[in-house]
Design an enzyme around this catalytic site. Structure first.
Site, PDB file in Angstrom:
ATOM      1  N   LEU A 258      -6.072 -26.483 -26.038  1.00 23.58           N
ATOM      2  CA  LEU A 258      -6.740 -25.641 -25.047  1.00 23.58           C
ATOM      3  C   LEU A 258      -7.063 -24.294 -25.672  1.00 23.58           C
ATOM      4  CD1 LEU A 258      -5.319 -27.866 -23.316  1.00 23.58           C
ATOM      5  CD2 LEU A 258      -5.142 -26.155 -21.508  1.00 23.58           C
ATOM      6  N   ASP A 259      -8.337 -23.980 -25.734  1.00 26.51           N
ATOM      7  CA  ASP A 259      -8.807 -22.756 -26.368  1.00 26.51           C
ATOM      8  C   ASP A 259      -8.507 -21.531 -25.511  1.00 26.51           C
ATOM      9  OD1 ASP A 259     -10.603 -21.291 -28.334  1.00 26.51           O
ATOM     10  OD2 ASP A 259     -11.706 -20.925 -26.470  1.00 26.51           O
ATOM     11  N   ALA A 260      -8.027 -20.472 -26.140  1.00 27.09           N
ATOM     12  CA  ALA A 260      -7.918 -19.121 -25.564  1.00 27.09           C
ATOM     13  C   ALA A 260      -7.458 -19.111 -24.115  1.00 27.09           C
ATOM     14  CB  ALA A 260      -9.268 -18.407 -25.693  1.00 27.09           C
ATOM     15  N   GLU A 292      -3.897 -22.381 -27.597  1.00 25.14           N
ATOM     16  CA  GLU A 292      -4.171 -21.119 -28.269  1.00 25.14           C
ATOM     17  C   GLU A 292      -3.917 -20.049 -27.223  1.00 25.14           C
ATOM     18  OE1 GLU A 292      -7.667 -18.568 -30.524  1.00 25.14           O
ATOM     19  OE2 GLU A 292      -8.186 -19.912 -28.886  1.00 25.14           O
ATOM     20  N   ASP A 311      -0.805 -17.806 -34.523  1.00 28.24           N
ATOM     21  CA  ASP A 311      -1.621 -16.787 -35.176  1.00 28.24           C
ATOM     22  C   ASP A 311      -0.757 -15.745 -35.865  1.00 28.24           C
ATOM     23  OD1 ASP A 311      -4.325 -17.596 -34.592  1.00 28.24           O
ATOM     24  OD2 ASP A 311      -3.955 -17.084 -32.514  1.00 28.24           O
ATOM     25  N   ASP A 312       0.409 -15.451 -35.299  1.00 29.36           N
ATOM     26  CA  ASP A 312       1.294 -14.464 -35.920  1.00 29.36           C
ATOM     27  C   ASP A 312       1.662 -14.885 -37.348  1.00 29.36           C
ATOM     28  OD1 ASP A 312       1.213 -13.089 -33.557  1.00 29.36           O
ATOM     29  OD2 ASP A 312       3.343 -13.285 -33.101  1.00 29.36           O
ATOM     30  N   HIS A 314       0.052 -16.950 -39.339  1.00 28.80           N
ATOM     31  CA  HIS A 314      -1.141 -16.847 -40.193  1.00 28.80           C
ATOM     32  C   HIS A 314      -1.386 -15.410 -40.612  1.00 28.80           C
ATOM     33  CE1 HIS A 314      -5.343 -15.602 -40.609  1.00 28.80           C
ATOM     34  NE2 HIS A 314      -5.438 -16.669 -41.392  1.00 28.80           N
ATOM     35  N   ASP A 381     -11.381 -20.067 -36.609  1.00 34.24           N
ATOM     36  CA  ASP A 381     -11.351 -18.662 -36.191  1.00 34.24           C
ATOM     37  C   ASP A 381     -11.130 -17.736 -37.382  1.00 34.24           C
ATOM     38  OD1 ASP A 381     -11.854 -18.445 -33.450  1.00 34.24           O
ATOM     39  OD2 ASP A 381      -9.819 -19.040 -32.921  1.00 34.24           O
ATOM     40  N   GLN A 382     -10.095 -18.011 -38.149  1.00 32.75           N
ATOM     41  CA  GLN A 382      -9.664 -17.070 -39.164  1.00 32.75           C
ATOM     42  C   GLN A 382     -10.600 -17.013 -40.358  1.00 32.75           C
ATOM     43  OE1 GLN A 382      -7.494 -15.156 -38.172  1.00 32.75           O
ATOM     44  NE2 GLN A 382      -6.392 -16.262 -36.577  1.00 32.75           N
ATOM     45  N   ASN A 385     -14.602 -16.103 -38.239  1.00 38.65           N
ATOM     46  CA  ASN A 385     -14.746 -14.793 -37.615  1.00 38.65           C
ATOM     47  C   ASN A 385     -14.748 -13.654 -38.626  1.00 38.65           C
ATOM     48  OD1 ASN A 385     -15.166 -15.496 -34.930  1.00 38.65           O
ATOM     49  ND2 ASN A 385     -12.987 -15.780 -34.565  1.00 38.65           N
TER      50      ASN A 385
END
Length: 592
Positions: A258-260, A292, A311-312, A314, A381-382, A385
């Site tokens: 599930l995105d964002a 996410e 994300d942390d 990464h 994303d990483q 973006n």
């Protein structure tokens, strides 16, 4: 027999038998709704309670149709199962029961076996050509492919996050039947299939819901994409839950990402979503739900969801590898090694502490198992973006990247790879869309404006060099290509590490718990976990350019070393990761 979405759905056009379709549209702002068939027939839907219009009509699979609202507004079905001519074209009736599954007894795989490979279907050629890649990915050691969003978007090319019809697979990738064939063949190779779904907004072109179902949105809350979706309404909740059930039952995918969800603004929806999905799954079948979520809500991972993109983790690794500190990397610089240590031992870095804007973020996560976190070095994303879409092969020394890959693939977290990284691809992954006219100009200029605060793009002339998202060349440049000179070296590394993971680690992740970390220098640490069988997994990593003092385990316990070790047991080589399996005993000097 598996359930089908026609047993669970209220939205859209679903086949009841080979000659009968139930049409349903939630249009609370409309006075009348008709179905317009390509034959020219106009068939009225009956007004019901709470804004519903529906009818059961004699229509066959393959028929194309539109809805006509109040005699003048002609729109595609927002729950269309296929848009063969794109978002502005007619919808098509699809019969999910017509496909004959070859691997119908597939029940999925345990989550602890997951090694996820994220990919963009369009850049891989579409549904049918992607089938040819499945044997290679299975041989590499991948156990799940994650498809970036499939819902119909404007134009022929898009990341997928501009979707306006989440039930309809993107027409430029192939047909629903070809998607089912891809999933069926993936199962035949032992691969799970996860689909990335976007429930936090609709794209900017081709969505007409506000003209006849304004209740889909709430004007008192806004997201970066406009008015927030109103999940307080049962009809709206059901729309997205039924979408999830379609992917899981009609297409037999093994899980959803599930995105964002931090943009959904309704935590109750997320728990209700999980509950409805779990209730629909037959005993014995394994289905996985992944988030996410910038809010780092550990409570959602306690029982409702199986994992979250970390994300942390990464961000801490990226700062250590590149020393970048602009944008959100500022939250992880300096003392990135401290933040990575917390990630490895507790999951989230931010567990209620304020971010760079002074806003508290996250909740305590140390009680969660390592497998609740999906770790990655690169993803859409990483990489995408970034203004120029550079991969890590362009941003850090190969030995340091090799050391980080070793941590990624042999830590107890669930590893995620991004397409092309397994062969050291140097092609960028850029932000691309297929918008036109004023919207194209707005997207291009908005994209460039995002980087005005970065030193490298402070000058307008520098920002003008950022690729135009709508240019075909931007899309074409993003297709990953193998480099003959380095392909074998990187693939051999990934294959060897994933074989070690499968042989020594994956089966022992249930019951795994962190035992702590020891920070050696600002670029080096030691981390310990106790696996489910009682043995201790130890990872010593040094991303610095010089050797560091470290009392290393005996060579007999060694699983893998990413470079030639320094002679002796008292130093860890520069840009090196050493992975060891120790007998069941508490490590000395381990701490968070």
């Amino acid at each position: 027999m598996p359930l089908r979405s026609d047993q669970l759905a209220t939205h859209g056009a679903v086949m009841l038998d080979s000659n009968t379709v139930r049409f349903a549209l939630w249009a609370p702002d409309a006075h009348s709704v008709e179905v317009l068939l390509e034959s020219g027939q106009r068939l009225a839907l009956q007004a019901g309670r709470d804004g519903w219009f529906s009818a059961t009509l004699a229509v066959v699979a393959g028929s194309r149709y539109r809805f006509c609202i109040d005699g003048h507004l002609e729109v595609a079905d927002p729950a269309s199962r296929f848009q063969p001519e794109g978002v502005q074209g007619p919808s098509q009736i699809i019969d999910p029961a017509a496909f004959s599954w070859e691997h119908r007894h597939w029940q999925g795989r345990p989550w602890h076996e997951a090694v996820i490979y994220e990919l963009h279907v369009g850049l891989m050629g579409g549904f049918a050509p992607l089938i040819q890649q499945l044997p290679r990915l299975a041989a590499l050691g991948v156990t799940a492919i994650e498809l970036m969003p499939l819902g119909q978007c404007p134009g022929e090319r898009n990341w997928g996050y501009d979707g306006v019809m989440p039930f309809a697979p993107q027409h430029s990738y192939g047909t629903p039947e070809q998607l089912r064939q891809l999933i069926d063949q993936a199962h035949g190779h032992g691969l799970m299939v996860l689909v990335d779904v976007v429930y936090n907004h609709f794209g900017p072109d081709g969505n007409y819901l506000s003209q006849y179902a304004s209740g889909f949105f709430r004007q008192d809350r806004h997201t970066p994409w406009g008015a927030a979706i109103d999940f307080r309404r049962r009809q709206v909740r059901d729309f997205f839950i039924e979408n999830a059930l379609m992917w899981l039952h009609d297409y037999r995918v093994d899980g959803l990402r599930l995105d964002a969800v931090h943009a959904i603004n309704d935590a109750d929806f997320l728990t209700a979503f999980s509950r409805r999905v779990r209730q629909s799954i037959a005993p014995g079948r394994q289905v996985w739900l992944v988030l996410e979520n910038e809010h780092n809500q550990a409570e959602l991972l306690a029982d409702a969801f199986d994992g979250q993109w970390n994300d942390d983790g990464h961000n801490a690794l990226h700062v250590l590898l590149t020393d970048e500190q602009e944008g959100y990397y500022a939250d992880f610089h300096p003392k990135a090694i401290d933040k990575l240590a917390r990630c490895l031992s507790q999951g989230f870095v931010f567990q209620g502490e304020p971010d760079r804007h002074g806003r508290p973020r996250g909740t305590p996560s140390a009680h969660l198992p390592p497998s609740a976190f999906v770790l990655f070095l690169q993803n859409h994303d990483q990489v995408g973006n970034r203004a120029l879409g550079e991969r890590l092969t362009q941003l850090c020394p190969p030995p340091a990247l090799r050391a980080a890959v070793t941590l990624l693939l042999l830590s107890p977290m669930i590893p995620l790879l991004f397409m092309g990284e397994e062969w050291g691809s140097e092609q960028p992954f850029l932000f691309f869309t297929d918008h036109h006219d004023e919207l194209a100009n707005a997207v291009r200029e908005g994209r460039r404006a995002e980087f005005a605060g970065f030193k490298a793009f402070a000058d307008p002339g520098q920002r003008a060099a950022i690729p135009d998202p709508n240019a075909l060349a931007t899309y074409s440049a993003s297709r990953p290509q193998a480099s003959e000179g380095r392909q074998h070296q990187w693939q051999s590394l990934y294959c060897e590490l994933l074989q070690l993971r499968q042989k020594h680690i994956s089966a022992h992740l249930p019951g795994c718990r962190a035992l702590g970390t020891h920070i050696i220098t600002d670029k080096a640490l030691t981390a310990h976990w106790q696996l489910g069988d009682g043995r201790v997994l130890r990872i010593d990593m040094n991303l610095g350019t010089g050797a560091v003092p470290c009392m290393l385990p005996l060579p007999s316990t060694r699983l893998f070393c990413s470079t030639d070790p320094v002679p002796g047991r008292d130093q860890l080589a520069p840009m090196c990761t050493l992975v060891s399996l120790l007998p069941s005993q508490p490590p000395e000097h381990a701490h968070d």
